[in-house]
Scaffold this active site. Structure first.
Site, mmCIF file in Angstrom:
data_model
loop_
_atom_site.group_PDB
_atom_site.id
_atom_site.type_symbol
_atom_site.label_atom_id
_atom_site.label_comp_id
_atom_site.label_asym_id
_atom_site.label_seq_id
_atom_site.Cartn_x
_atom_site.Cartn_y
_atom_site.Cartn_z
ATOM 1 N N ASN A 292 0.840 -1.187 0.000
ATOM 2 C CA ASN A 292 0.000 0.000 0.000
ATOM 3 C C ASN A 292 0.884 1.248 0.000
ATOM 4 O OD1 ASN A 292 0.884 -0.298 2.738
ATOM 5 N ND2 ASN A 292 -0.791 1.009 3.373
ATOM 6 N N CYS A 294 1.877 3.530 2.007
ATOM 7 C CA CYS A 294 2.813 3.819 3.105
ATOM 8 C C CYS A 294 3.619 2.630 3.563
ATOM 9 C CB CYS A 294 2.049 4.432 4.264
ATOM 10 S SG CYS A 294 1.417 6.081 3.894
ATOM 11 N N GLU A 296 2.966 -0.325 5.076
ATOM 12 C CA GLU A 296 2.743 -1.189 6.235
ATOM 13 C C GLU A 296 1.985 -2.476 5.897
ATOM 14 O OE1 GLU A 296 -0.731 1.773 6.400
ATOM 15 O OE2 GLU A 296 1.346 1.695 5.723
#
Length: 607
Positions: A292, A294, A296
């Protein structure tokens, strides 16, 4: 009705502008309490039995920001809007054809229109200058097509859609890897993308040995058989495929180029992709090559992020005193309830694409994490950069992880296992083998409701919502600073912010000098950042969004050592931020004016 929980104006502003339910001129959420009740009611509504009881339990868990579901859940659950409750997605493998490329672009646009961020692996697109399939021309390469995605994102923003966040990845052995590494040197190019290089263990070994590194691409069935080839695992393929060697480069030279780029302008980041796949609970059916926006949640094609964070500051008892302690039992109980809530999100949500719905319902992946960690440590009198802080953080994350797995086992008994569950293979998973014996025995007997359960997100926006607590597992940026916030009209406003822990200290102690636990990023070494990430990683089955801030004057050779240490410590990825003229700033501190935030800040995450 609760008392007004907002103690900062920016928190009220974030709620009012992002999460308050309005329908035209009709305001449905009169207060944030109405927002909590709306979300609780929507998520309890999928329960087959006792929905009113669960609504009360969910509401009590949400109240006063104790548990913070992902922003899309708070904004969309219980409304009439046709939006997804998932913050972000990884899209399908991009087929190396014009039809495939523009099908991928269309799917991304439809997903972003409903509020989801998107991640893509562009490694399947043939390199610049290679013959294009069947048309007698040459390919323009992955980076050229990334610019089309970037323009699509900008166009959607101009229509009033939610701001977009995108992740682009490329393999470290793709022939266009150097162009990808250098793509964002121009401050006007690919501004809607985060970039990460997929770094394999073979590449890291070649860097250590200063060996030659082959740049390759799969041989198409219609290509000529000329040239040297090798068998190589490749994006979009479950088995190794034959690849043509397009050139060779010194591995250390390529690594230094990557390090220099991220030193100069904070991108690309690094994903240790072999480790990500090695520790994937669904290793037996997924080959992951993207995350995704970012980082994580590493995801397979059409995979989705179902995120939520426990606000650790809500569980500190007797802060700033000799009796200060963290209520680990309360955290455990909240994690159990949050697991059920996030599992319900999967059934309550709409999906932009049917393929995304199928993937989410097949794995029932969720990502339960923490936020407010740094403020919690301050309130307990612990210095972020020291061993006792890492040990306490690890204990908290361990309790969350084990509570979530036990709750998911109970949900499997009640509601059924996730469809992709294959008991013998799942129990062989490298992460699953680290769980306590009783959890593994119960998984063997009863199965599991969710394939993955923990992740630590950046939580930039929802941490502002919760009265400006520190975000995720990040240190406090600065205890007093200014932040630019994107307004509904597309312009920015600037807010003066005081950190949650410092405000509480002043309420209790007045002008008394803060303790040494009040430490911000300017006083922390990169090893302190790495140490905290490494302390929590053993209890995170997805991944961790973490940025290591370094000062402008940090030596390049020392900077490279951060990434070497990240690999040595077994992390799944590494992102750094060194102040630079390309990235600019969103935060401006009183003393750290040149220390802008990481790439996953509030203006870049798909909140």
């Amino acid at each position: 009705m609760t008392d007004d929980p907002f103690v900062t104006e920016i928190s009220r502003h974030i709620w009012d502008s992002k999460y308050r339910y309005r329908d035209g001129d009709t305001v449905h959420d009169r207060t944030v309490d109405d927002t909590w009740r709306r979300v609780a009611r929507a998520l309890a509504g999928v329960e087959r039995e006792h929905s009113s009881r669960w609504e009360t339990i969910f509401y009590e868990t949400l109240k006063n920001f104790k548990f913070l579901p992902g922003g899309r859940i708070q904004a969309g659950a219980g409304t009439t809007r046709r939006v997804t409750l998932f913050n972000c997605f990884v899209m399908n493998v991009i087929e190396d054809s014009m039809d495939g490329i523009f099908d991928g672009l269309k799917e991304g646009a439809l997903t972003m229109q409903q509020g989801g961020g998107v991640g893509y692996d562009f490694s399947t697109l043939r390199p610049k200058g290679a013959p294009a399939r069947g048309v007698g021309t040459v390919a323009s390469g992955p980076v050229s097509f990334m610019k089309i995605w970037d323009a699509m994102c900008a166009t959607l923003l101009s229509t009033g859609a939610r701001r977009g966040a995108m992740m682009a990845t490329l393999r470290s052995d793709h022939p266009d890897i150097e162009e990808f590494i250098d793509a964002k040197r121009d401050s006007q190019v690919l501004r809607h993308f985060n970039l990460s290089v997929l770094v394999t263990q073979a590449f890291m070994d070649a860097v250590r040995q200063d060996g030659a590194w082959a740049l390759v691409f799969p041989v198409d069935s219609g290509d000529s058989a000329e040239g040297e080839t090798v068998m190589r695992a490749w994006s979009g393929n479950n088995e190794p495929v034959r690849c043509r060697i397009h050139g060779k480069i010194r591995a250390r030279s390529l690594w230094d180029r990557l390090m220099r780029a991220t030193y100069d302008y904070a991108e690309p980041g690094v994903l240790f992709i072999d480790r990500i796949n090695e520790f994937n609970n669904l290793w037996y059916r997924e080959q992951i090559s993207a995350t995704n926006p970012c980082g994580e949640i590493p995801l397979p094609p059409y995979g989705a992020c179902d995120l939520g964070s426990i606000n650790l500051t809500a569980f500190v008892r007797d802060p700033f005193s000799d009796k200060a302690q963290l209520d680990l039992d309360g955290i455990h109980q909240t994690a159990e309830i949050a697991t059920r809530m996030m599992d319900n999100v999967i059934d309550a949500s709409l999906f932009p694409l049917a393929t995304q719905a199928a993937q989410a319902r097949g794995s029932r992946r969720i990502g339960l994490g923490v936020t407010g960690l740094a403020d919690t440590l301050v309130m307990l009198g612990l210095h972020y950069g020291e061993k006792p802080a890492q040990e306490l953080a690890a204990r908290a994350m361990q309790r969350i992880c084990h509570a979530a797995y036990r709750a998911s086992i109970a949900l499997a008994k009640e509601k059924g296992v996730f469809p992709y569950f294959e008991k013998e293979k799942y129990l062989q998973g490298k992460f699953i083998r680290t769980l306590p014996p009783d959890i593994r025995e119960d998984i063997a007997q009863h199965g599991l409701r969710n394939s993955h359960l923990t992740a630590i997100a950046p939580t930039g926006t929802i941490s502002l919502l919760a009265n400006n607590i520190s975000s995720g597992l990040e240190p406090v940026y600065e205890f007093s600073h200014k932040r630019r916030v994107l307004e509904l009209d597309g312009n920015y406003s600037e807010h003066d912010l005081t950190d949650f822990a410092l405000r509480l200290w002043r309420q209790q102690r007045g002008s008394e000098k803060p303790t040494r636990a009040f430490v911000d990023i300017s006083a922390l070494s990169p090893s302190a950042h790495l140490g905290m990430q490494a302390a929590l990683q053993p209890f995170v089955d997805n991944s961790i969004s973490k940025t290591i801030n370094v000062p402008r004057h940090y030596r390049f050779d020392d900077f490279k050592e951060i990434y070497r240490q990240a690999d040595h410590m077994g992390l799944k990825g590494c992102t750094t931020f060194r102040p630079n003229p390309v990235t600019g700033e969103v935060l401006r501190g009183e003393k750290n004016g040149d220390l802008a935030p990481h790439c996953c800040h509030v203006e870049r995450e798909a909140d």
